[in-house]
Motif scaffolding. Structure first.
Motif, short mmCIF file in Angstrom:
data_model
loop_
_atom_site.label_atom_id
_atom_site.label_comp_id
_atom_site.label_asym_id
_atom_site.label_seq_id
_atom_site.Cartn_x
_atom_site.Cartn_y
_atom_site.Cartn_z
N ASP A 89 46.47 38.30 45.83
CA ASP A 89 46.64 39.29 46.90
C ASP A 89 45.51 39.11 47.90
O ASP A 89 44.51 38.43 47.62
CB ASP A 89 46.62 40.71 46.33
CG ASP A 89 47.33 41.72 47.21
OD1 ASP A 89 47.71 41.38 48.37
OD2 ASP A 89 47.50 42.87 46.77
N LEU A 97 35.14 45.45 45.60
CA LEU A 97 35.62 44.45 44.64
C LEU A 97 34.76 44.42 43.40
O LEU A 97 33.57 44.75 43.45
CB LEU A 97 35.60 43.06 45.28
CG LEU A 97 36.41 42.88 46.55
CD1 LEU A 97 36.16 41.49 47.13
CD2 LEU A 97 37.89 43.09 46.29
N GLU A 98 35.37 44.00 42.31
CA GLU A 98 34.65 43.77 41.07
C GLU A 98 35.07 42.41 40.52
O GLU A 98 36.26 42.15 40.33
CB GLU A 98 34.97 44.86 40.06
CG GLU A 98 34.22 44.70 38.76
CD GLU A 98 34.48 45.84 37.79
OE1 GLU A 98 34.64 45.54 36.59
OE2 GLU A 98 34.53 47.00 38.23
N TRP A 117 38.34 37.01 36.85
CA TRP A 117 39.16 37.77 37.77
C TRP A 117 38.31 38.41 38.86
O TRP A 117 37.10 38.54 38.72
CB TRP A 117 39.96 38.84 37.02
CG TRP A 117 39.15 39.65 36.05
CD1 TRP A 117 38.97 39.40 34.72
CD2 TRP A 117 38.37 40.82 36.34
NE1 TRP A 117 38.14 40.35 34.17
CE2 TRP A 117 37.76 41.23 35.15
CE3 TRP A 117 38.14 41.55 37.50
CZ2 TRP A 117 36.93 42.35 35.07
CZ3 TRP A 117 37.31 42.66 37.43
CH2 TRP A 117 36.73 43.05 36.22
N ALA A 119 38.97 41.93 41.27
CA ALA A 119 39.89 43.06 41.42
C ALA A 119 39.40 44.01 42.51
O ALA A 119 38.21 44.29 42.61
CB ALA A 119 40.03 43.81 40.11
N ARG A 120 40.34 44.51 43.30
CA ARG A 120 40.05 45.54 44.29
C ARG A 120 39.93 46.86 43.55
O ARG A 120 40.75 47.20 42.70
CB ARG A 120 41.19 45.62 45.31
CG ARG A 120 40.95 46.64 46.40
CD ARG A 120 42.09 46.72 47.43
NE ARG A 120 42.42 45.43 48.00
CZ ARG A 120 43.59 44.81 47.84
NH1 ARG A 120 44.55 45.36 47.12
NH2 ARG A 120 43.81 43.64 48.39
N THR A 123 40.61 47.56 39.67
CA THR A 123 41.89 47.67 38.96
C THR A 123 42.98 46.77 39.51
O THR A 123 43.83 46.32 38.75
CB THR A 123 42.42 49.11 38.99
OG1 THR A 123 42.62 49.50 40.35
CG2 THR A 123 41.46 50.08 38.32
N HIS A 124 43.00 46.51 40.80
CA HIS A 124 44.08 45.73 41.43
C HIS A 124 43.66 44.26 41.52
O HIS A 124 42.81 43.91 42.33
CB HIS A 124 44.38 46.30 42.83
CG HIS A 124 45.46 45.57 43.54
ND1 HIS A 124 46.78 45.88 43.37
CD2 HIS A 124 45.42 44.52 44.39
CE1 HIS A 124 47.50 45.06 44.12
NE2 HIS A 124 46.70 44.23 44.73
N PRO A 125 44.23 43.37 40.68
CA PRO A 125 43.80 41.97 40.70
C PRO A 125 44.17 41.27 42.00
O PRO A 125 45.30 41.37 42.47
CB PRO A 125 44.53 41.36 39.51
CG PRO A 125 45.68 42.25 39.23
CD PRO A 125 45.30 43.61 39.72
N VAL A 126 43.20 40.57 42.57
CA VAL A 126 43.44 39.80 43.78
C VAL A 126 43.22 38.30 43.54
O VAL A 126 43.61 37.47 44.35
CB VAL A 126 42.56 40.28 44.96
CG1 VAL A 126 42.94 41.71 45.36
CG2 VAL A 126 41.08 40.19 44.63
N ALA A 128 42.79 35.53 39.84
CA ALA A 128 42.66 35.40 38.39
C ALA A 128 42.67 33.94 38.03
O ALA A 128 43.29 33.12 38.72
CB ALA A 128 43.81 36.14 37.67
#
Length: 137
Positions: A89, A97-98, A117, A119-120, A123-126, A128
């Motif tokens: 994404d 981000l994390e 990974w 993630a935004r 929680t939301h993977p962008v 991986a």
């Protein structure tokens, strides 16, 4: 063998937090990369494409966050032997981000395999993928 502590399968890598993706840095990176795609600096273009109202971060920046997290954990970027990722994404200016990962294998030859990974909002993977690190450089 280095002083790097030997990890175990299932160990979580310490996350790296990017509190807010900086739109000005996107402009600089676009110039450095010779990237003429206006989605990285022109909000009107982003809106016209139906992608929201913030510039889109470059993929190499997003990969760099993960590589920095790995290097911080392993004691240096030179320990990253291989990394393969899929971009899932877009990342936009202002996103939090994390970057993180999990150890999936530890080889007798000093290699470490990890799932990684980005993630935004954690929680939301962008992004991986997988990474191979080496304990001995």
């Amino acid at each position: 063998m280095s002083a790097f502590p030997r990890p175990s399968v299932g160990d979580e890598l310490p996350p790296m937090i990017i509190e807010s993706v900086d739109a000005e840095k996107m402009k600089t990176m676009a110039a450095l990369l010779g990237d003429s795609n206006p989605i990285h600096w022109d909000v009107d273009t982003v809106r016209e494409l139906g992608m929201g109202d913030q510039p889109v971060n470059q993929g190499p920046n997003n990969l760099g966050y993960v590589m920095n997290m790995l290097g911080d954990w392993a004691g240096g970027a030179e320990r990253i032997q291989k990394i393969r990722v899929r971009f899932l994404d877009n990342v936009f200016a202002g996103d939090r981000l994390e970057a993180g990962g999990t150890v999936t294998a530890v080889g007798d030859d000093g290699t470490i395999e990890c799932d990684v990974w980005l993630a935004r909002d954690g929680t939301h993977p962008v992004l991986a993928g997988t990474a191979t690190l080496v304990l001995v450089v």
